[in-house]
Design an enzyme around this catalytic site. Structure first.
Site, short mmCIF file in Angstrom:
data_model
loop_
_atom_site.label_atom_id
_atom_site.label_comp_id
_atom_site.label_asym_id
_atom_site.label_seq_id
_atom_site.Cartn_x
_atom_site.Cartn_y
_atom_site.Cartn_z
N HIS A 141 40.19 40.17 31.60
CA HIS A 141 41.09 41.32 31.71
C HIS A 141 41.67 41.68 30.35
O HIS A 141 41.72 42.85 29.95
CB HIS A 141 42.24 41.01 32.67
CG HIS A 141 41.82 40.66 34.05
ND1 HIS A 141 42.71 40.35 35.04
CD2 HIS A 141 40.59 40.56 34.61
CE1 HIS A 141 42.06 40.07 36.15
NE2 HIS A 141 40.77 40.19 35.92
N SER A 198 36.54 44.03 37.12
CA SER A 198 37.87 44.04 36.53
C SER A 198 37.87 44.16 35.02
O SER A 198 38.82 44.72 34.44
CB SER A 198 38.64 42.78 36.94
OG SER A 198 38.75 42.71 38.34
#
Length: 250
Positions: free
Chosen positions: A212, A148
């Site tokens: 993220h 991610s």
């Protein structure tokens, strides 16, 4: 049977090699193969079942994932884990969510950057995103796995390169009806959700939202420095809901 499998592998290789985004499809294949071969998929009976399988999974994540408390001890192997963790996923949902985002946004970005630069960008930003999370949580013993951070960097770069690209999203508060918005609406909204979630994230297992945010900032910053003005309107055929499955802390 062996000949049929060999022919299928050769055809798949030709398809990837002849596509406009071979690196994207190769990354997807590597992540899927690593997941299927590992204990997290639950498909290999050799890893056992029940508590035995859970113990094997924890050991697997600790071996290939990032453990912030061990990362800065000076040993060589832990320093490699921010790279190996990019190809390890904690569950089927984790894998499929990340691979869907990589498939949708990776091809266009790879075509714009070129194969070599895209490869270095993906791995480098993914490594730095996990490293940044580890610095901010240096005492954590939780293993961190998932692509991610790299995919968030991909979203940041995509936002800068194709801000007016039309992205199809499935929004929960609209009963998952498909709606189309430009990237400059969808992706900042996604980043805002990560920011809010990071502020409420508890300690312990869960999603590492900070990775993220770091990845997204790295991707956007790199694209803004490396490239000129964004391109004109572009259509993205399909895109998932505005949040990939996060970095997983099993």
């Amino acid at each position: 049977m062996i000949r049929k499998w060999s022919a299928s592998i050769v055809r798949a290789g030709r398809t990837v090699g002849g596509s406009s985004a071979p690196v994207t499809y190769t990354l997807i294949a590597l992540c899927c193969l690593a997941f299927l071969a590992g204990p997290a998929s639950g498909l290999n009976p050799a890893y056992g079942t029940g508590d035995e399988l859970l113990a094997v999974q924890r050991a697997y994540f600790r071996r290939w994932g990032v453990i912030p408390a061990e990362l800065f001890e000076g040993a060589g192997r832990p320093a490699l884990t921010p790279a190996t963790a990019l190809f390890v996923h904690g569950s089927w949902v984790h894998l499929l969510g990340n691979m869907l985002f990589l498939y949708v946004f990776g091809a266009m970005t790879e075509e714009r950057m070129g194969r070599v630069q895209f490869t270095l960008f993906y791995v480098g930003c993914g490594y730095l995103a996990l490293l940044g999370y580890a610095v901010a949580n240096a005492d954590s013993e939780q293993s961190l796995v998932g692509a991610s951070g790299a995919i968030s960097a991909l979203l940041g770069a995509f936002l800068y390169l194709f801000p007016r690209a039309r992205v199809t999203s499935l929004l929960p508060f609209l009963f998952f009806l498909p709606v189309r918005f430009p990237a400059w609406v969808v992706l900042p909204f996604w980043a805002a959700l990560q920011w809010l979630a990071a502020g409420r994230a508890p300690d312990g297992p869960g999603v590492a939202y900070l990775a993220h945010l770091i990845g997204f900032g790295l991707g956007f910053g790199y694209a803004s420095v490396r490239y000129g003005r964004p391109t004109g309107p572009t259509r993205v055929k399909a895109a998932p809901a505005p949040a990939p499955e996060g970095e997983n802390q099993p």
